[in-house]
Design a protein around this motif. Structure first.
Motif, PDB file in Angstrom:
ATOM      1  N   TYR A  18       0.829  -1.201   0.000  1.00 32.20           N
ATOM      2  CA  TYR A  18       0.000   0.000   0.000  1.00 32.20           C
ATOM      3  C   TYR A  18       0.866   1.254   0.000  1.00 32.20           C
ATOM      4  O   TYR A  18       1.933   1.294   0.623  1.00 32.20           O
ATOM      5  CB  TYR A  18      -0.913   0.033   1.235  1.00 32.20           C
ATOM      6  CG  TYR A  18      -1.902  -1.102   1.309  1.00 32.20           C
ATOM      7  CD1 TYR A  18      -3.006  -1.147   0.456  1.00 32.20           C
ATOM      8  CD2 TYR A  18      -1.726  -2.139   2.229  1.00 32.20           C
ATOM      9  CE1 TYR A  18      -3.919  -2.194   0.521  1.00 32.20           C
ATOM     10  CE2 TYR A  18      -2.636  -3.187   2.307  1.00 32.20           C
ATOM     11  CZ  TYR A  18      -3.722  -3.206   1.446  1.00 32.20           C
ATOM     12  OH  TYR A  18      -4.621  -4.235   1.510  1.00 32.20           O
TER      13      TYR A  18
ATOM     14  N   PRO B  29     -12.025   6.467  -0.469  1.00 33.87           N
ATOM     15  CA  PRO B  29     -12.330   5.302  -1.310  1.00 33.87           C
ATOM     16  C   PRO B  29     -13.411   4.443  -0.673  1.00 33.87           C
ATOM     17  O   PRO B  29     -13.643   4.500   0.540  1.00 33.87           O
ATOM     18  CB  PRO B  29     -10.994   4.569  -1.392  1.00 33.87           C
ATOM     19  CG  PRO B  29     -10.251   4.990  -0.165  1.00 33.87           C
ATOM     20  CD  PRO B  29     -10.668   6.405   0.102  1.00 33.87           C
ATOM     21  N   SER B  30     -14.062   3.640  -1.482  1.00 34.17           N
ATOM     22  CA  SER B  30     -15.178   2.828  -0.979  1.00 34.17           C
ATOM     23  C   SER B  30     -14.738   1.871   0.120  1.00 34.17           C
ATOM     24  O   SER B  30     -15.521   1.531   1.008  1.00 34.17           O
ATOM     25  CB  SER B  30     -15.811   2.040  -2.130  1.00 34.17           C
ATOM     26  OG  SER B  30     -14.842   1.199  -2.752  1.00 34.17           O
ATOM     27  N   SER B  31     -13.472   1.425   0.079  1.00 34.47           N
ATOM     28  CA  SER B  31     -12.967   0.510   1.110  1.00 34.47           C
ATOM     29  C   SER B  31     -12.575   1.241   2.379  1.00 34.47           C
ATOM     30  O   SER B  31     -12.256   0.616   3.394  1.00 34.47           O
ATOM     31  CB  SER B  31     -11.762  -0.266   0.579  1.00 34.47           C
ATOM     32  OG  SER B  31     -10.718   0.624   0.217  1.00 34.47           O
ATOM     33  N   GLY B  32     -12.569   2.580   2.324  1.00 32.09           N
ATOM     34  CA  GLY B  32     -12.278   3.374   3.505  1.00 32.09           C
ATOM     35  C   GLY B  32     -10.827   3.818   3.599  1.00 32.09           C
ATOM     36  O   GLY B  32      -9.958   3.422   2.816  1.00 32.09           O
TER      37      GLY B  32
ATOM     38  N   HIS C 136      -7.625   3.713   5.955  1.00 31.70           N
ATOM     39  CA  HIS C 136      -7.104   2.838   7.001  1.00 31.70           C
ATOM     40  C   HIS C 136      -5.990   3.575   7.745  1.00 31.70           C
ATOM     41  O   HIS C 136      -4.879   3.741   7.231  1.00 31.70           O
ATOM     42  CB  HIS C 136      -6.584   1.535   6.399  1.00 31.70           C
ATOM     43  CG  HIS C 136      -7.607   0.807   5.580  1.00 31.70           C
ATOM     44  ND1 HIS C 136      -8.590   0.014   6.134  1.00 31.70           N
ATOM     45  CD2 HIS C 136      -7.836   0.787   4.246  1.00 31.70           C
ATOM     46  CE1 HIS C 136      -9.357  -0.478   5.180  1.00 31.70           C
ATOM     47  NE2 HIS C 136      -8.924  -0.020   4.025  1.00 31.70           N
TER      48      HIS C 136
ATOM     49  N   THR D 243     -10.451   1.770  10.391  1.00 36.26           N
ATOM     50  CA  THR D 243     -10.989   2.082   9.068  1.00 36.26           C
ATOM     51  C   THR D 243     -12.085   3.130   9.189  1.00 36.26           C
ATOM     52  O   THR D 243     -13.048   2.956   9.941  1.00 36.26           O
ATOM     53  CB  THR D 243     -11.554   0.822   8.396  1.00 36.26           C
ATOM     54  OG1 THR D 243     -10.506  -0.144   8.252  1.00 36.26           O
ATOM     55  CG2 THR D 243     -12.111   1.146   7.020  1.00 36.26           C
TER      56      THR D 243
ATOM     57  N   LEU E  75     -14.874   4.972   7.009  1.00 35.31           N
ATOM     58  CA  LEU E  75     -15.597   4.747   5.756  1.00 35.31           C
ATOM     59  C   LEU E  75     -16.124   6.049   5.169  1.00 35.31           C
ATOM     60  O   LEU E  75     -16.285   7.048   5.890  1.00 35.31           O
ATOM     61  CB  LEU E  75     -16.753   3.784   5.998  1.00 35.31           C
ATOM     62  CG  LEU E  75     -16.371   2.359   6.419  1.00 35.31           C
ATOM     63  CD1 LEU E  75     -17.616   1.561   6.785  1.00 35.31           C
ATOM     64  CD2 LEU E  75     -15.583   1.656   5.304  1.00 35.31           C
TER      65      LEU E  75
END
Length: 661
Positions: free
Chosen positions: A374, A414-417, A419, A479, A481
């Motif tokens: 990442y 982003p949709s995944s959040g 982090h 996370t 969201l």
């Protein structure tokens, strides 16, 4: 200390750990034959026998040349191990204080008697006198030795012992107290001894759980570069923000690199003056901007000034140390499509207005050539640095906020959040507590209303210390969201100040900022900041401002000059009722302008979590808090998420001007 003696100490300690009634917490019974193996597993760096202090990952010098502290900790076992090395053959004291003072401190005192061996006790300080032994022993000695005039004690305890006479070790700034006596001491009956007075004592601030346990090793083929100012003669002013433009080396700009460690480099002799350092990367500079430096407010080009709102790659403040990225994350920099320039901003704090100090401080970046799983980012989050942040005088509990609103996160996350794995909190001298809260909408909603619930805080430091600021690694990633809200709450103590304190860059002015370190990197969201829109100012004036000053107050806007805001606010004597009213109308119930992305922002109310504030599970009883929807009626707790006022439309140009600061 002999191996046999060491194992005896361990055995006795572990037997106590297996007695819940003795420690008032859940413990596991261990068998003596495997005690050393268990301790080595639970406490990385544990040694039975001669101390090997190199095995401790974290360390601090409490008194130069006299007192050293070492520690390791494990979030999975919730244990922390310590070693203290002190130049003495007398007794040694170490402990945790609620405020840096002796009363209320949870301490240990120990020494090595050359005839009877080690003496070590968990104690509690009721006052400014020798602390009596705690009836329940929750600190456990593992090793004690004296050599060449130095005494080393090694010991451990749980983060939380569930003992009323023990202070918890949390993810926040701890007030460490320490002491020692230089005289050799022998006691045949240690339970009843009366200790001789300390030779030296003191206190300091350390975040014992803020580091990254078992940090990944730095690869042998890693390289580094430094971004620093160049022989700056520190101005003889109380506060200076100095900016220098730098062209990144061709080895960085031709091929993308990945930063895995950030290390402060402070010029010897400059330590008292360098308060914090920020490094941004950007495009748009030219050769005339590089290699030069000057006052960030008056002596740099517009190109350099614009860079200060671009991508933040490093943040360091006094008290901080190296920051190491976890093994699955690195910060990308350079490459043919990346930024080619950097601007380093140093805050010099020179209250005595000393002249003749030359500084070349900066940041050392360690990098590798291979991308990790990442790409990391650092978000500049909080209250806009602007004079519209007004803190009344002579109060010890005034709170401001910085809001990264739900509409902002919904637009850019982003949709995944997002982090978050680390964070750094920042205020100036008046700051006494700061919390980065994480809010989400509860499922119990009614039409037109939204109930908010506070989740586990990303970072909470109720004992913030201006002189100790470091990036904190979180025990677990959090996370956030899209649609969630990030709310930064800053508490200030202005006791003794006779006038209001404004937001600004001076150390005597204030900030309310956080720098979450996260992945995946969001290139379109370098900042998410807010400021109050004064939409409820009329109500504050009507209720709390004397008639003779009302006209002056009615003329105030968020875009008023610092001089106007300060002189007008200082017309009040600031009673406690006025302080409470201002906080209520401006920061609790008033509109906030939440700015995110380029020229994007939202007018938002501050989400209310009075019904659904975060409640941690009780680790001592095992009690879990009731779910949010069972704790309150959502119709009662509901709050409009966003509303736009006519006042906001009138003030928008002034607000956006302030946000640039």
């Amino acid at each position: 200390m002999s191996q046999k003696c060491c194992l005896k100490v361990l055995s006795e300690g572990l037997k106590r750990l297996g007695q819940p009634e003795a420690t008032r917490s859940r413990r596991v019974q261990y068998k003596e034959p495997i005690v050393e193996m268990i301790l080595q597993e639970m406490l990385p760096g544990f040694v039975c026998g001669k101390a090997d202090l190199t095995l401790y990952q974290f360390n601090a010098v409490l008194v130069q040349d006299y007192y050293w502290l070492y520690w390791n900790f494990s979030s999975s076992t919730e244990l922390i191990s310590f070693a203290v090395k002190v130049q003495t053959t007398g007794w040694i004291g170490f402990g945790l204080s609620p405020n840096g003072q002796m009363p209320g401190s949870d301490v240990v005192i120990g020494w090595v008697d050359q005839y009877s061996g080690p003496v070590f006790h968990d104690r509690y300080a009721y006052g400014r006198y020798a602390p009596p032994i705690d009836p329940i022993q929750n600190w456990f000695l593992t090793n004690a030795e004296v050599e060449d005039g130095y005494t080393v004690l090694e010991f451990y305890r749980n983060f939380i012992t569930c003992d009323d006479l023990d202070n918890e070790i949390l993810l926040e700034t701890a007030r460490i107290v320490y002491s020692w006596n230089d005289n050799f001491y022998r006691a045949s009956f240690p339970i009843s001894i009366s200790l001789s007075k300390h030779t030296t004592a003191g206190s300091t601030s350390i975040n014992l759980r803020g580091g990254l346990p078992n940090a990944p090793p730095i690869p042998e083929d890693s390289q580094s570069f430094t971004i620093a100012v160049n022989e700056v003669e520190i101005p003889n002013y109380e506060t200076t923000y100095w900016c220098t433009g730098v062209a990144l080396d061709s080895s960085i700009t031709e091929e993308e690199k990945y930063i895995i460690r950030i290390s402060p480099y402070i010029t010897s002799g400059s330590e008292p003056y360098v308060h914090h350092i920020l490094v941004y990367v950007c495009d748009g500079l030219d050769n005339s901007d590089t290699g030069k430096g000057g006052n960030c407010d008056t002596e740099i080009s517009d190109n350099m000034r614009n860079c200060l709102s671009q991508t933040l790659i490093a943040a360091w403040a006094v008290g901080g140390s190296d920051f190491v990225y976890p093994e699955h994350v690195a910060f990308p920099i350079g490459g043919p499509n990346g930024e080619q320039f950097a601007v380093i901003q140093l805050h010099y704090n020179n209250p005595e207005q000393v002249s003749g100090i030359t500084d070349s401080s900066g940041i050392v970046f360690t990098y590798i050539d291979t991308r990790r799983q990442y790409d990391a980012g650092i978000l500049f989050l909080g209250h806009a640095v602007a004079p519209v942040m007004i803190i009344p005088p002579n109060t010890n509990n005034f709170k401001t906020i910085g809001l990264c609103s739900g509409p902002c996160t919904k637009t850019y996350f982003p949709s995944s959040g997002m982090h978050i794995f680390a964070s750094m909190l920042h205020t100036h001298l008046a700051g006494s507590g700061i919390k980065l809260a994480h809010l989400s909408t509860a499922e119990c909603t009614s039409e037109g209303k939204t109930a908010y619930q506070e989740l586990q805080p990303i970072e909470n430091n109720p004992h913030y210390d201006f002189n100790f600021q470091q990036a904190t690694h979180l025990p677990q990633e959090i996370t956030v969201l899209p649609g969630d809200t990030l709310l930064l709450e800053c508490k200030y103590n202005t006791t003794g100040r006779t006038g209001v304190t404004l937001g600004g860059e001076s150390t005597l002015q204030e900030m309310c900022l956080s720098f979450p370190v996260y992945y995946p990197r969001m290139t379109e969201l370098p900042k998410c900041v807010s400021l109050p829109l004064f939409d409820n100012m009329d109500q504050f004036i009507d209720n709390y401002v004397p008639d003779e000053h009302k006209l002056s107050f009615y003329s105030l806007t968020p875009g008023s000059s610092a001089e106007t805001l300060e002189s007008t606010m200082n017309l009040l004597k600031w009673t406690q009722d006025q302080i409470n009213g201002y906080q209520q109308y401006i920061y609790q119930e008033g509109l906030q302008w939440s700015s995110c992305g380029e020229n994007m922002g939202y007018s938002s109310t501050v989400p209310s979590v009075s019904c659904c504030s975060y409640e941690a599970p009780d680790v001592c009883t095992g009690t879990e808090p009731a779910p949010c929807c069972q704790r309150c009626c959502h119709a009662k707790c509901g709050t409009d998420t966003t509303r736009v006022s006519a006042l906001m439309l009138i003030l928008i140009s002034a607000v956006m001007t302030l946000l640039i600061l």
